[in-house]
Design an enzyme around this catalytic site. Structure first.
Site, short mmCIF file in Angstrom:
data_model
loop_
_atom_site.label_atom_id
_atom_site.label_comp_id
_atom_site.label_asym_id
_atom_site.label_seq_id
_atom_site.Cartn_x
_atom_site.Cartn_y
_atom_site.Cartn_z
N TYR A 135 35.91 53.26 37.35
CA TYR A 135 34.98 52.55 36.46
C TYR A 135 33.84 53.44 35.98
CZ TYR A 135 37.13 48.05 37.71
OH TYR A 135 38.01 46.99 37.90
N LYS A 190 45.58 53.44 48.08
CA LYS A 190 46.89 53.67 47.47
C LYS A 190 47.22 55.13 47.74
CE LYS A 190 50.36 52.20 44.97
NZ LYS A 190 51.34 51.26 45.50
N ASP A 222 48.83 47.15 47.17
CA ASP A 222 49.84 46.17 46.77
C ASP A 222 50.19 45.25 47.94
OD1 ASP A 222 50.68 48.62 47.74
OD2 ASP A 222 52.54 48.70 46.60
N ASP A 246 37.57 44.90 42.98
CA ASP A 246 37.37 43.96 41.87
C ASP A 246 38.52 42.96 41.83
OD1 ASP A 246 36.51 42.83 39.53
OD2 ASP A 246 36.83 44.58 38.26
N ASP A 250 38.76 38.76 43.49
CA ASP A 250 39.06 37.58 42.67
C ASP A 250 40.22 36.78 43.28
OD1 ASP A 250 37.09 38.14 40.83
OD2 ASP A 250 38.38 37.81 39.09
#
Ligand code: NAD
Length: 365
Positions: A135, A190, A222, A246, A250
């Site tokens: 980001y 990851k 994942d 992020d 959610d």
């Protein structure tokens, strides 16, 4: 104590009004000062994070933030878009540690999209690194590709990067938080594909040597997404990078019944913080008076606990929210058969009433 109040766009002003109402009834001595941010600030002064707003946020002991953004600004140059305001605040205030507790209130187990037995008693804490990763990484942009699958065509690119100190400090935050809870940290990465996250995993493992009393395990993002909806209660503290955090937070929000229930705190190294609901500005329901204000009200409670050293006042807010849910009041996002549907303002009023009632109880005894 000074609190900067930045309502923002969409449902931001509606939900922040309710949190401010709740703060005021606590009868603590603090000063509240508001300023425009996001699209509202762009309309007023041509920039989503005007200097005066940033100065207010810097000077305050804590920032209470609503949400920013609206589809109508999507065509603006990126630096002028409302979302740049929250990214700018995180960067300028050094807010690198984002705490997102996902707690499923007993009264809302049926509002979750998962089976009640999977979420009953859920209490996990996602700690998201907030000022690094893809980001913020440079370079980024658009250009003509010189290699790859289609050289000579237009391409876009971003840069994922983390430095050792960035990973070390968020790892310390996570291990220290775990010590005050269930004593377990899951670091999500990851590492099987990304160099950045192999480094993340290595550094988190090194820092862990200083916390032998805390259990650490590692999980690919994942798999973490899958486990969050399969068996969320197996987690205690999850620590991860900016982008994975992020997305996962959610997903975790829905476990609690609605994203409208999920507060957050973003802290700097001295525990000065910005407090906001985990959701966005919800333009689809803005102005309808139906947004759930509880995530923002609970964010105000986190503010009292983390930045303003008022843990008892925080407890009073959280107990009041629980009492209101027990009384069956629900905004539409958490409504289910047999409960009483209310709007944003009624929900805020009910929390205020519950606080007033306990205050009277305290005074009487
Ligand atoms: P969103 O979180 O605003 O909304 C997602 C869905 O959840 C919508 O259906 C919305 O109605 C619902 N919802 C969100 N908050 C709710 C609440 N309190 N009560 C009831 N329902 C609620 O996400 P989005 O739709 O992807 O984004 C909308 C805008 O918000 C975009 O401009 C986005 O960039 C911005 N955004 C801002 C922040 C922030 O300010 N920190 C965070 C995320 C998204």
């Amino acid at each position: 104590m000074k609190i900067a109040v930045l309502p923002g766009d969409g449902i931001g002003p509606e939900i922040v009004d309710e949190a401010v109402k709740v703060l005021k009834v606590l009868d603590l001595s603090f000063e509240l000062e508001s300023a425009p941010v996001g699209g509202a600030a762009y309309e007023a002064s041509g920039h989503p994070l005007p200097e005066a707003t940033l100065d207010l946020a810097k000077a305050a002991d804590a920032v209470l933030f609503g949400a920013v953004g609206d589809w109508k600004y999507d065509k603006l140059d990126r630096p002028l878009r409302p979302e740049q305001a929250i990214l700018g605040l995180r960067k300028h205030l050094g807010l690198f540690a984002n705490f997102r507790p996902a707690i499923c209130y007993e009264q809302l187990t049926h509002a979750s999209s998962l089976k009640p037995e999977l979420v009953a008693g859920l209490d996990i804490l996602i700690i998201r690194e907030l000022t690094g990763d893809i980001y913020f990484g440079q370079p980024r942009g658009r250009r003509t590709a010189v290699d790859g699958h289609f050289p000579g065509t237009e391409e876009a690119f971003d840069t994922m990067r983390y430095s050792r100190p960035e990973i070390e400090r968020i790892a310390h935050v996570a291990f220290q938080a775990a010590r005050k809870r269930g004593g377990r940290v899951t670091s999500v990465d990851k590492a099987n594909v990304l160099e950045t996250f192999q480094f993340w995993k290595d550094v988190v493992t090194e820092v862990h040597a200083q916390y032998p009393d805390v259990q650490l395990d590692h999980m690919y993002v994942d798999n973490a997404a899958m486990q969050l909806v399969k068996a969320p209660k197996k987690f205690d503290v999850i620590v991860t990078g900016n982008m994975f955090g992020d997305i996962l937070s959610d997903a975790a929000a829905m476990l609690t019944g609605s994203i409208g229930m999920l507060p957050s705190a973003s802290l700097d190294k001295n525990n000065k913080g910005l407090y906001e609901p985990s959701h966005g500005s919800a333009p689809d329901i803005a102005g309808k008076g139906i947004a759930n204000p509880l995530a923002t009200i609970l964010s105000a409670a986190m503010m009292l606990r983390f930045s303003l050293n008022q843990p008892q006042a925080a407890d009073r807010i959280e107990s009041a929210v629980s009492a209101v849910l027990s009384a069956g009041l629900r905004t539409p996002d958490i409504w289910s058969e047999g409960t009483h549907k209310v709007g944003t303002r009624e929900m805020g009023d009910a929390v205020v009433d519950a606080i007033v009632k306990t205050t009277k109880g305290i005074t009487k005894s």
